[in-house]
Design an enzyme around this catalytic site. Structure first.
Site, PDB file in Angstrom:
ATOM      1  N   ARG A  84      37.743  34.552  33.059  1.00 40.56           N
ATOM      2  CA  ARG A  84      36.414  35.201  33.723  1.00 40.56           C
ATOM      3  C   ARG A  84      35.810  34.918  35.206  1.00 40.56           C
ATOM      4  O   ARG A  84      37.475  34.321  36.018  1.00 40.56           O
ATOM      5  CB  ARG A  84      34.976  33.526  33.273  1.00 40.56           C
ATOM      6  CG  ARG A  84      34.739  33.908  31.622  1.00 40.56           C
ATOM      7  CD  ARG A  84      33.641  33.002  31.032  1.00 40.56           C
ATOM      8  NE  ARG A  84      33.991  32.530  29.842  1.00 40.56           N
ATOM      9  CZ  ARG A  84      33.811  33.929  28.818  1.00 40.56           C
ATOM     10  NH1 ARG A  84      32.748  35.274  29.759  1.00 40.56           N
ATOM     11  NH2 ARG A  84      33.521  33.908  28.129  1.00 40.56           N
ATOM     12  N   VAL A 122      42.263  41.269  45.320  1.00 36.95           N
ATOM     13  CA  VAL A 122      42.964  41.333  44.500  1.00 36.95           C
ATOM     14  C   VAL A 122      44.405  42.177  44.186  1.00 36.95           C
ATOM     15  O   VAL A 122      43.930  42.556  43.435  1.00 36.95           O
ATOM     16  CB  VAL A 122      42.721  40.120  43.839  1.00 36.95           C
ATOM     17  CG1 VAL A 122      44.570  39.765  43.328  1.00 36.95           C
ATOM     18  CG2 VAL A 122      41.660  39.257  43.904  1.00 36.95           C
ATOM     19  N   HIS A 134      44.118  44.942  37.834  1.00 37.03           N
ATOM     20  CA  HIS A 134      43.717  44.038  37.433  1.00 37.03           C
ATOM     21  C   HIS A 134      42.516  45.316  36.898  1.00 37.03           C
ATOM     22  O   HIS A 134      42.327  46.185  37.235  1.00 37.03           O
ATOM     23  CB  HIS A 134      42.854  42.492  37.517  1.00 37.03           C
ATOM     24  CG  HIS A 134      41.903  43.270  39.164  1.00 37.03           C
ATOM     25  ND1 HIS A 134      43.153  43.198  39.972  1.00 37.03           N
ATOM     26  CD2 HIS A 134      40.823  43.056  39.272  1.00 37.03           C
ATOM     27  CE1 HIS A 134      42.358  43.708  41.058  1.00 37.03           C
ATOM     28  NE2 HIS A 134      40.499  43.307  40.855  1.00 37.03           N
TER      29      HIS A 134
END
Ligand code: 5GP
Ligand code: ZN
Length: 113
Positions: free
Chosen positions: A28, A95, A99
């Site tokens: 999450r 980041v 992802h």
């Protein structure tokens, strides 16, 4: 190793991991933008789409398949969801570990940018 997501993979930073297999893990988002906001990543440190080799391309398919499975488990496939991969400064990638965001559980903005 200063990559946040690599540290999550290694269990050095706690996170709510909700799926893992030999290649992909999902957890999450710490700052959710929707009732369901999951992050799906390869275990391997691939900084961004730019560093994804042809041999690693199937990883993207696995990540999409995991995302849809998790969306079903979250109960958001009826209402729908959005998958997002940010890239680069203007694309909003913060980041530097590849992802995919899975967002759902509310009606998402019709505007994408
Ligand atoms: P980006 O902007 O790079 O596409 O998205 C990075 C996402 O990672 C952001 O939505 C942010 O909230 C999430 N994030 C950053 N650090 C952490 C963390 O330590 N734990 C978790 N669970 N999510 C994080
Ligand atoms: Zn990493």
């Amino acid at each position: 190793m200063d990559c946040i997501f690599c540290q999550i993979v290694a269990g050095k930073i706690p996170s709510e991991i909700i799926y893992q297999d030999e290649e992909v893990i999902a957890f999450r988002d710490i700052n959710p933008q929707a009732p369901t906001h999951l992050i799906i990543i390869p275990r391997k440190h691939i900084p961004s789409l730019a560093e994804l080799s042809p041999a690693e391309l199937p990883l993207i398919g696995r990540m999409v398949a995991v995302a849809h499975k998790l969306a079903r488990e979250e109960g958001i496939t009826e209402t729908g969801y959005r998958l997002v991969v940010n890239y680069g400064e203007w694309g909003g990638q913060i980041v530097p570990h590849l992802h995919m965001h899975l967002l759902g559980g509310k009606r998402l903005s019709a505007k994408l940018g």
